[in-house]
Scaffold this active site. Structure first.
Site, PDB file in Angstrom:
ATOM      1  CG  ASP A 127      -2.002  -1.026   1.181  1.00  0.00           C
ATOM      2  OD1 ASP A 127      -2.090  -1.717   0.158  1.00  0.00           O
ATOM      3  OD2 ASP A 127      -2.745  -1.158   2.165  1.00  0.00           O
ATOM      4  NE  ARG A 171      -6.883  -2.612   5.612  1.00  0.00           N
ATOM      5  CZ  ARG A 171      -7.763  -3.569   5.908  1.00  0.00           C
ATOM      6  NH1 ARG A 171      -8.937  -3.254   6.382  1.00  0.00           N
ATOM      7  NH2 ARG A 171      -7.465  -4.834   5.741  1.00  0.00           N
TER       8      ARG A 171
HETATM    9  O1  F6P Z   1      -2.100  -4.097   3.823  1.00  0.00           O
HETATM   10  C1  F6P Z   1      -1.941  -4.714   2.603  1.00  0.00           C
HETATM   11  C2  F6P Z   1      -3.266  -5.212   2.067  1.00  0.00           C
HETATM   12  O2  F6P Z   1      -2.997  -5.886   0.870  1.00  0.00           O
HETATM   13  C3  F6P Z   1      -4.345  -4.128   1.891  1.00  0.00           C
HETATM   14  O3  F6P Z   1      -4.205  -3.416   0.699  1.00  0.00           O
HETATM   15  C4  F6P Z   1      -5.595  -4.952   1.936  1.00  0.00           C
HETATM   16  O4  F6P Z   1      -6.697  -4.188   2.345  1.00  0.00           O
HETATM   17  C5  F6P Z   1      -5.265  -6.000   2.947  1.00  0.00           C
HETATM   18  O5  F6P Z   1      -3.869  -6.133   2.964  1.00  0.00           O
HETATM   19  C6  F6P Z   1      -5.924  -7.333   2.655  1.00  0.00           C
HETATM   20  O6  F6P Z   1      -5.567  -8.199   3.659  1.00  0.00           O
HETATM   21  P1  F6P Z   1      -5.884  -9.772   3.657  1.00  0.00           P
HETATM   22  O7  F6P Z   1      -5.038 -10.405   2.635  1.00  0.00           O
HETATM   23  O8  F6P Z   1      -5.516 -10.222   5.027  1.00  0.00           O
HETATM   24  O9  F6P Z   1      -7.334  -9.904   3.357  1.00  0.00           O
END
Ligand code: F6P
Length: 342
Positions: A127, A171
């Site tokens: 991110d 996010r």
């Molecule tokens: O923080 C990195 C990220 O890829 C965000 O962009 C995303 O919202 C989140 O992790 C998704 O997390 P997970 O793979 O745990 O659903």
């Protein structure tokens, strides 16, 4: 000296490059020994670990993911969690810990450093929203994957004369959408920092159709409409850091466009594809330099710090600086992209 290493949070291309650099320089230059803790903070919390040697890190530079595995475990939400970590580090004879992670993992590292644990942080997240460093590794890879996907989607959009909405990760910060959208010539870019007006988006869509080209709209998963401005969730479930699972804004926008303009619109969610596979050259370079600098920080016993990129230099900053606030897209940067909308 015995040094523990862990990787926490979402996986990210370049994690293995950091581990390799830390272990190679730590053993070959500083004469350290290493303990690899598995699955983020769950490793030191539950004592899941194995020795890490130079032969364990051979061949991993181009590999995505993390050989140490990861999790979103928060020891501060487990009763007695911090004490268990301290006891396990003592039992393993670990003098210092290198924590490689994003906001949450480094947030835990910051608190542990305040409690006297010898920690050095390495910032990672696709991110790119960590303050204190110009870039995090993993971001460049994610942007390139998203750019390539958008390039491909242009041809389908043109052939079928339809609008395509591409939902990317991000996010609270729209860095991936902004960089990939600019690089791939998106016609609208929507980011969490700038609530959007759906009427305005549809206006850009119409303009693009009028030029006989088809619109591509890139949207961060955390983008919100001005009216009824809530983030779109896949479920109400929260992880141990209190984050909800985002997803679905692309479908919402595509449905609105179709209803308001009468043009066929589809959404594509890139999801975890953005975090998978081999890192770009830039991310391997940055992750390797972060690893070399992190093990030097341990050697210098400069604990409670995080390595960071400033210009082309790798520097050390207080861990708290990396997690104090999120690095978001400024209105000025977003305005640059607006020139290409429509
Ligand atoms: O923080 C990195 C990220 O890829 C965000 O962009 C995303 O919202 C989140 O992790 C998704 O997390 P997970 O793979 O745990 O659903």
């Amino acid at each position: 000296m015995r040094v523990g290493v862990l990787t926490g949070g979402g996986d990210c291309p370049g994690l293995n490059a950091v581990i390799r650099a830390v272990v190679r320089k730590g053993i070959e230059v500083h004469g350290f020994e290493f303990v690899g803790y598995r699955e983020g903070w769950r490793g030191p919390l539950e004592g899941i670990r194995a020795d890490l040697t130079v032969s364990d890190v051979r061949g991993i530079l181009p590999r995505g993911g993390t050989i140490l595995r990861s999790s979103r475990t928060n020891p501060f939400s487990v009763e007695g969690g911090v004490q268990r970590i301290q006891d396990n580090l003592d039992a393993d004879g670990v003098d210092a810990l290198i924590a490689i992670g994003g906001e949450d993992t480094l947030g835990v590292a910051t608190k542990l450093a305040g409690l006297g644990v010898n920690v050095v942080g390495v910032p990672k997240t696709i991110d790119n929203d960590l303050s204190g460093t110009d870039f995090t590794f993993g971001f460049d890879t994610a942007v390139n994957i998203a750019m390539e996907a958008i390039d491909r989607l242009h041809t389908t959009a043109e052939s079928h004369h339809r609008a395509l909405v591409v939902e990317v990760m991000g996010r609270h910060a729209g860095w991936i959408a902004l960089h990939a959208g600019l690089a791939a010539g998106a016609n609208v870019i929507l980011i969490p920092e700038q609530p959007f007006d759906i009427e305005e988006v549809c206006g850009h869509v119409q303009t693009r159709f009028e030029t006989d080209f088809s619109p591509i709209i890139v949207v961060s998963e955390g983008a919100v409409p001005k009216e009824g401005g809530e983030m779109t969730l896949t479920s109400g479930e929260k992880d141990s850091f209190g984050h909800v699972r985002l997803g679905g804004i692309g479908d919402r926008i595509a449905a609105e466009i179709e209803q308001r303009t009468g043009k066929e619109s589809r959404a594509v969610v890139l999801g975890h594809v953005q975090r998978g596979g081999t890192p770009t050259a830039f991310d391997r370079w940055l992750a390797t330099r972060f690893g070399l600098s992190a093990i030097d920080a341990v050697h210098a016993q400069d604990y409670g710090t995080m390595v960071a990129l400033r210009g082309t230099d790798i520097v050390r900053v207080p861990l708290s600086e990396g997690t104090a606030e999120l690095k978001t897209v400024s209105p000025e940067l977003y305005d640059e992209a607006r020139v290409f909308f429509g």
